[in-house]
Design a protein around this motif. Structure first.
Motif, PDB file in Angstrom:
ATOM      1  N   VAL A  89      17.641   0.228   5.681  1.00 42.18           N
ATOM      2  CA  VAL A  89      16.825  -0.365   4.614  1.00 42.18           C
ATOM      3  C   VAL A  89      15.362  -0.054   4.899  1.00 42.18           C
ATOM      4  N   PRO A  90      14.726   0.795   4.092  1.00 43.51           N
ATOM      5  CA  PRO A  90      13.323   1.130   4.319  1.00 43.51           C
ATOM      6  C   PRO A  90      12.397   0.034   3.796  1.00 43.51           C
ATOM      7  N   VAL A  91      11.369  -0.285   4.580  1.00 44.26           N
ATOM      8  CA  VAL A  91      10.393  -1.300   4.164  1.00 44.26           C
ATOM      9  C   VAL A  91       8.990  -0.708   4.361  1.00 44.26           C
ATOM     10  N   PRO A  92       8.454  -0.021   3.355  1.00 44.14           N
ATOM     11  CA  PRO A  92       7.159   0.666   3.488  1.00 44.14           C
ATOM     12  C   PRO A  92       5.975  -0.295   3.353  1.00 44.14           C
ATOM     13  N   TRP A  93       5.753  -1.101   4.360  1.00 38.25           N
ATOM     14  CA  TRP A  93       4.793  -2.219   4.309  1.00 38.25           C
ATOM     15  C   TRP A  93       3.932  -2.206   5.562  1.00 38.25           C
ATOM     16  N   GLU A  94       2.627  -2.286   5.397  1.00 36.10           N
ATOM     17  CA  GLU A  94       1.714  -2.302   6.556  1.00 36.10           C
ATOM     18  C   GLU A  94       0.410  -3.023   6.211  1.00 36.10           C
ATOM     19  N   VAL A  95       0.535  -4.155   5.594  1.00 40.48           N
ATOM     20  CA  VAL A  95      -0.640  -4.851   5.061  1.00 40.48           C
ATOM     21  C   VAL A  95      -1.575  -5.329   6.167  1.00 40.48           C
ATOM     22  N   THR A  96      -1.028  -5.839   7.270  1.00 37.96           N
ATOM     23  CA  THR A  96      -1.876  -6.522   8.261  1.00 37.96           C
ATOM     24  C   THR A  96      -2.176  -5.687   9.500  1.00 37.96           C
ATOM     25  N   VAL A  97      -1.892  -4.393   9.479  1.00 32.88           N
ATOM     26  CA  VAL A  97      -2.187  -3.597  10.678  1.00 32.88           C
ATOM     27  C   VAL A  97      -3.676  -3.700  10.997  1.00 32.88           C
ATOM     28  N   SER A  98      -3.965  -3.840  12.292  1.00 37.82           N
ATOM     29  CA  SER A  98      -5.329  -4.196  12.690  1.00 37.82           C
ATOM     30  C   SER A  98      -6.108  -3.041  13.322  1.00 37.82           C
ATOM     31  N   TYR A  99      -5.487  -1.873  13.451  1.00 37.46           N
ATOM     32  CA  TYR A  99      -6.213  -0.751  14.043  1.00 37.46           C
ATOM     33  C   TYR A  99      -6.047   0.485  13.160  1.00 37.46           C
ATOM     34  N   ARG A 100      -4.964   1.267  13.362  1.00 36.89           N
ATOM     35  CA  ARG A 100      -4.753   2.456  12.544  1.00 36.89           C
ATOM     36  C   ARG A 100      -3.590   2.235  11.578  1.00 36.89           C
ATOM     37  N   SER A 101      -3.676   2.866  10.428  1.00 38.54           N
ATOM     38  CA  SER A 101      -2.640   2.691   9.414  1.00 38.54           C
ATOM     39  C   SER A 101      -1.758   3.932   9.332  1.00 38.54           C
ATOM     40  N   GLY A 102      -0.800   3.894   8.422  1.00 37.45           N
ATOM     41  CA  GLY A 102       0.094   5.027   8.192  1.00 37.45           C
ATOM     42  C   GLY A 102       1.559   4.686   8.341  1.00 37.45           C
ATOM     43  N   THR A 103       1.874   3.503   8.901  1.00 41.28           N
ATOM     44  CA  THR A 103       3.272   3.181   9.162  1.00 41.28           C
ATOM     45  C   THR A 103       4.105   3.019   7.895  1.00 41.28           C
ATOM     46  N   ALA A 104       3.466   2.700   6.775  1.00 44.09           N
ATOM     47  CA  ALA A 104       4.212   2.570   5.517  1.00 44.09           C
ATOM     48  C   ALA A 104       4.840   3.888   5.092  1.00 44.09           C
TER      49      ALA A 104
ATOM     50  N   ILE B 271       7.461  -2.325  -3.453  1.00 38.38           N
ATOM     51  CA  ILE B 271       7.002  -2.784  -2.143  1.00 38.38           C
ATOM     52  C   ILE B 271       5.888  -1.875  -1.632  1.00 38.38           C
ATOM     53  N   ALA B 272       6.092  -0.574  -1.751  1.00 39.85           N
ATOM     54  CA  ALA B 272       5.087   0.383  -1.285  1.00 39.85           C
ATOM     55  C   ALA B 272       3.771   0.211  -2.025  1.00 39.85           C
ATOM     56  N   ALA B 273       3.843   0.006  -3.349  1.00 39.59           N
ATOM     57  CA  ALA B 273       2.630  -0.153  -4.153  1.00 39.59           C
ATOM     58  C   ALA B 273       1.894  -1.432  -3.794  1.00 39.59           C
ATOM     59  N   GLU B 274       2.633  -2.503  -3.542  1.00 38.77           N
ATOM     60  CA  GLU B 274       1.983  -3.757  -3.175  1.00 38.77           C
ATOM     61  C   GLU B 274       1.308  -3.637  -1.812  1.00 38.77           C
ATOM     62  N   SER B 275       1.954  -2.930  -0.892  1.00 38.64           N
ATOM     63  CA  SER B 275       1.334  -2.707   0.404  1.00 38.64           C
ATOM     64  C   SER B 275       0.021  -1.937   0.252  1.00 38.64           C
ATOM     65  N   ARG B 276       0.040  -0.905  -0.575  1.00 40.44           N
ATOM     66  CA  ARG B 276      -1.180  -0.113  -0.794  1.00 40.44           C
ATOM     67  C   ARG B 276      -2.280  -0.953  -1.445  1.00 40.44           C
TER      68      ARG B 276
END
Length: 360
Positions: free
Chosen positions: A40-55, A92-97
């Motif tokens: 189950v893919p979950v492309p979410w990275e709202v609270t990352v505190s350093y570098r992004s891209g995990t979504a 989910i991806a759009a909300e994360s972005r």
């Protein structure tokens, strides 16, 4: 043209051929309905505190999976078990972005000392993001719960490390008790880090709120704060820390990795949930991850531990892989895709879906 039956697909699939871009994950011919194990893919990275891209991880891992050879000497028929990934939920991806820039600006405001003149633009951000984090939890709880009830093995593929919490809730409704084996560079035991209840740095703090989680065994940790250290010390043994410094000191002193793995496994109950933050590996294996830390496990060390957990007779009731990010190279996805394949397969072995050759 009529679609092929599962038996026909199994008969016609060539595991030695090039990865089929028209196929599914790893080029396999299975749909999620046909597969025994579903990612189950979950492309979410709202609270990352350093570098992004995990979504982006689910997509880059899917692409890299086509280059993975399917043969494993321990599990020669692994591909026949059936492994598939659900479609990425673009909502989910759009909300994360949408939410990620708001969180980033809020974190920047905190770093600047929370100046009062800018407070109006930021004070409601944690509430807004916490509400959406709760909604994500409920979405994933329902989705993974339905798959579990359909008899599937489930792997959650983040996204950042906050993503699997809903899955843990689903498992907690179906198992009276279980332990978590966490491979990570960080403890992730901070309560509502930076004001975000569902922060990637708070996943295990939130997991411990579930009474069904009887034990948390943390492996490879090498960055944590005093608050987290005190929580571990005051947990009355509920949290067992195998910090990287301790493991390395043991091995530098002449003890084997096999002996260290046995110590780790001895802390685990019969049912185990595996939570794998890829920064638990040496950062040369995951240079794009959001918060890399020197040290960590080698790839084969991690797999050796995984195999020993399963060969100990324990059942892996679920697992997740998180914090894979593209960075500047395809290397991150290459490592992530191979790690995911082994995790899914060995979970399948532990659940009786797949047979492993006897260990030598």
């Amino acid at each position: 043209m009529a679609s092929l039956s599962l038996d026909q697909k199994l008969a016609q699939f060539d595991p030695n051929a090039l990865g089929d871009t028209s196929g599914g994950l790893y080029g396999l011919p299975f749909t999620p309905a046909e597969a025994q194990v579903v990612v189950v893919p979950v492309p979410w990275e709202v609270t990352v505190s350093y570098r992004s891209g995990t979504a982006e991880a689910p997509e880059i891992i899917r692409e890299a999976s086509l280059q993975v050879d399917l043969y494993d000497a321990d599990l020669p028929d692994a591909w026949r078990m059936g492994l598939a990934m659900e479609d990425i939920d673009e909502t989910i991806a759009a909300e994360s972005r949408e939410l990620r820039p708001q969180a980033e600006q809020y974190i920047g405001w905190l770093v600047d000392g929370s100046p009062a003149e800018a407070a109006g633009a930021h004070t409601q951000v944690p509430t807004r993001i916490n509400q959406r984090g709760q909604a994500l939890l409920e979405w994933l709880k329902a989705k993974t719960g339905a798959l579990l009830d359909a008899g599937k093995g489930v792997v959650v593929l983040g996204g950042d490390h906050s993503t699997p919490l809903g899955y843990l809730h689903a498992l907690a409704e179906r198992h009276e008790e279980f332990g978590i084996l966490q491979i990570d560079a960080h403890c992730d035991l901070r309560p509502a880090y930076e004001g975000f209840e569902f922060s990637h740095a708070s996943i295990m703090y939130n997991a411990l709120k579930l009474p069904q989680v009887k034990k948390l065994v943390q492996v490879g940790i090498r960055d944590y704060c005093q608050q987290e250290a005190e929580l571990i010390e005051q947990s009355n043994g509920r949290v067992a820390l195998f910090a990287d410094r301790f493991l390395q000191a043991e091995m530098l002193g002449g003890k084997s990795w096999k002996k260290e793995c046995k110590k780790i496994i001895a802390q685990l109950p019969q049912k185990v949930y595996l939570s794998f933050d890829i920064d638990g590996l040496d950062p040369k294996l995951c240079p794009g991850t959001g918060t890399p830390v020197p040290g960590g496990l080698e790839f084969e060390q991690a797999l050796y531990l995984l195999r020993l957990v399963v060969r100990s007779g324990r059942t892996i009731i679920g697992c997740d892989l998180n914090e894979v990010a593209p960075g500047d190279t395809e290397w991150n996805a290459i490592v992530g895709a191979r790690l995911l394949y082994h995790m899914a397969n060995w979970m399948g072995v532990s659940q009786g879906r797949l047979a492993a050759r006897d260990a030598e």
